[in-house]
Design a protein around this motif. Structure first.
Motif, PDB file in Angstrom:
ATOM      1  N   UNK A  23      -5.918   8.554  -0.821  1.00  0.00           N
ATOM      2  CA  UNK A  23      -7.251   8.391  -1.400  1.00  0.00           C
ATOM      3  C   UNK A  23      -8.258   7.900  -0.362  1.00  0.00           C
ATOM      4  N   UNK A  24      -7.841   6.949   0.471  1.00  0.00           N
ATOM      5  CA  UNK A  24      -8.734   6.423   1.506  1.00  0.00           C
ATOM      6  C   UNK A  24      -9.083   7.517   2.502  1.00  0.00           C
ATOM      7  N   UNK A  25      -8.100   8.297   2.908  1.00  0.00           N
ATOM      8  CA  UNK A  25      -8.363   9.369   3.868  1.00  0.00           C
ATOM      9  C   UNK A  25      -9.230  10.469   3.258  1.00  0.00           C
ATOM     10  N   UNK A  26      -9.000  10.788   1.989  1.00  0.00           N
ATOM     11  CA  UNK A  26      -9.829  11.791   1.315  1.00  0.00           C
ATOM     12  C   UNK A  26     -11.272  11.308   1.225  1.00  0.00           C
ATOM     13  N   UNK A  27     -11.446  10.023   0.893  1.00  0.00           N
ATOM     14  CA  UNK A  27     -12.796   9.463   0.842  1.00  0.00           C
ATOM     15  C   UNK A  27     -13.446   9.471   2.225  1.00  0.00           C
ATOM     16  N   UNK A  28     -12.648   9.196   3.268  1.00  0.00           N
ATOM     17  CA  UNK A  28     -13.187   9.201   4.630  1.00  0.00           C
ATOM     18  C   UNK A  28     -13.684  10.585   5.014  1.00  0.00           C
ATOM     19  N   UNK A  29     -12.919  11.602   4.696  1.00  0.00           N
ATOM     20  CA  UNK A  29     -13.338  12.976   5.002  1.00  0.00           C
ATOM     21  C   UNK A  29     -14.594  13.328   4.204  1.00  0.00           C
ATOM     22  N   UNK A  88       0.860  -1.173   0.000  1.00  0.00           N
ATOM     23  CA  UNK A  88       0.000   0.000   0.000  1.00  0.00           C
ATOM     24  C   UNK A  88       0.903   1.231   0.000  1.00  0.00           C
ATOM     25  N   UNK A  89       0.755   2.031  -1.016  1.00  0.00           N
ATOM     26  CA  UNK A  89       1.592   3.222  -1.120  1.00  0.00           C
ATOM     27  C   UNK A  89       0.869   4.443  -0.544  1.00  0.00           C
ATOM     28  N   UNK A  90       1.574   5.538  -0.503  1.00  0.00           N
ATOM     29  CA  UNK A  90       0.999   6.747   0.091  1.00  0.00           C
ATOM     30  C   UNK A  90      -0.163   7.300  -0.728  1.00  0.00           C
ATOM     31  N   UNK A  91      -0.171   7.040  -2.017  1.00  0.00           N
ATOM     32  CA  UNK A  91      -1.287   7.494  -2.851  1.00  0.00           C
ATOM     33  C   UNK A  91      -2.594   6.818  -2.464  1.00  0.00           C
ATOM     34  N   UNK A 138     -21.925   1.959   4.719  1.00  0.00           N
ATOM     35  CA  UNK A 138     -21.653   0.563   4.351  1.00  0.00           C
ATOM     36  C   UNK A 138     -20.836   0.482   3.067  1.00  0.00           C
ATOM     37  N   UNK A 139     -21.160   1.304   2.088  1.00  0.00           N
ATOM     38  CA  UNK A 139     -20.408   1.306   0.837  1.00  0.00           C
ATOM     39  C   UNK A 139     -18.951   1.683   1.074  1.00  0.00           C
ATOM     40  N   UNK A 140     -18.723   2.690   1.901  1.00  0.00           N
ATOM     41  CA  UNK A 140     -17.348   3.100   2.191  1.00  0.00           C
ATOM     42  C   UNK A 140     -16.598   1.995   2.947  1.00  0.00           C
ATOM     43  N   UNK A 141     -17.271   1.357   3.895  1.00  0.00           N
ATOM     44  CA  UNK A 141     -16.633   0.289   4.661  1.00  0.00           C
ATOM     45  C   UNK A 141     -16.269  -0.879   3.763  1.00  0.00           C
ATOM     46  N   UNK A 142     -17.170  -1.241   2.865  1.00  0.00           N
ATOM     47  CA  UNK A 142     -16.864  -2.329   1.913  1.00  0.00           C
ATOM     48  C   UNK A 142     -15.679  -1.961   1.027  1.00  0.00           C
ATOM     49  N   UNK A 181     -12.529  -2.394   3.089  1.00  0.00           N
ATOM     50  CA  UNK A 181     -12.204  -3.812   3.279  1.00  0.00           C
ATOM     51  C   UNK A 181     -11.719  -4.454   1.977  1.00  0.00           C
ATOM     52  N   UNK A 182     -12.287  -4.039   0.862  1.00  0.00           N
ATOM     53  CA  UNK A 182     -11.786  -4.540  -0.431  1.00  0.00           C
ATOM     54  C   UNK A 182     -10.339  -4.117  -0.670  1.00  0.00           C
ATOM     55  N   UNK A 183     -10.013  -2.891  -0.298  1.00  0.00           N
ATOM     56  CA  UNK A 183      -8.628  -2.431  -0.432  1.00  0.00           C
ATOM     57  C   UNK A 183      -7.702  -3.189   0.502  1.00  0.00           C
ATOM     58  N   UNK A 184      -8.196  -3.561   1.681  1.00  0.00           N
ATOM     59  CA  UNK A 184      -7.379  -4.315   2.634  1.00  0.00           C
ATOM     60  C   UNK A 184      -7.064  -5.708   2.116  1.00  0.00           C
ATOM     61  N   UNK A 185      -7.994  -6.307   1.374  1.00  0.00           N
ATOM     62  CA  UNK A 185      -7.736  -7.651   0.853  1.00  0.00           C
ATOM     63  C   UNK A 185      -6.756  -7.617  -0.306  1.00  0.00           C
ATOM     64  N   UNK A 186      -6.555  -6.476  -0.926  1.00  0.00           N
ATOM     65  CA  UNK A 186      -5.633  -6.360  -2.047  1.00  0.00           C
ATOM     66  C   UNK A 186      -4.187  -6.210  -1.596  1.00  0.00           C
TER      67      UNK A 186
END
Length: 87
Positions: free
Chosen positions: A8-14, A1-4, A74-78, A81-86
């Motif tokens: 992206x995950x943090x931007x989506x979270x905000x 997992x790179x900084x990009x 729920x969509x954001x959480x999924x 989790x999809x990114x975590x499995x990658x």
């Protein structure tokens, strides 16, 4: 997992936080301003008036948009989790 990806995950979270909390905060703020103007005009300085109105507004927003909020979360959480499995 790179900084990009992390960025992206943090931007989506905000974005999700703003999307979910924004309507309640804006409506509560508008109610507070209207109650403050009403209290200034009538010189009624009761603290519970504004508090009760804000609680009613927040409960109303949650009742009306609660399903949409849950689906968005729920969509954001999924997605996370999809990114975590990658990894």
């Amino acid at each position: 997992m790179d900084t990009g990806m992390i960025t992206d995950v943090m931007r989506d979270a905000v974005g999700v936080v703003i999307k979910l909390g924004g309507p309640m905060l804006v409506l509560s703020m508008l109610a507070g301003v209207l109650i403050a103007i009403f209290q200034a005009v009538t010189q009624i300085h009761e603290q519970t008036i504004g508090f009760i109105l804000k609680v009613v507004i927040i409960v109303g927003v949650l009742l009306l948009a609660g399903g949409w909020m849950l689906t968005t979360l729920q969509d954001y959480t999924r997605e996370v989790f999809d990114l975590m499995t990658q990894i």
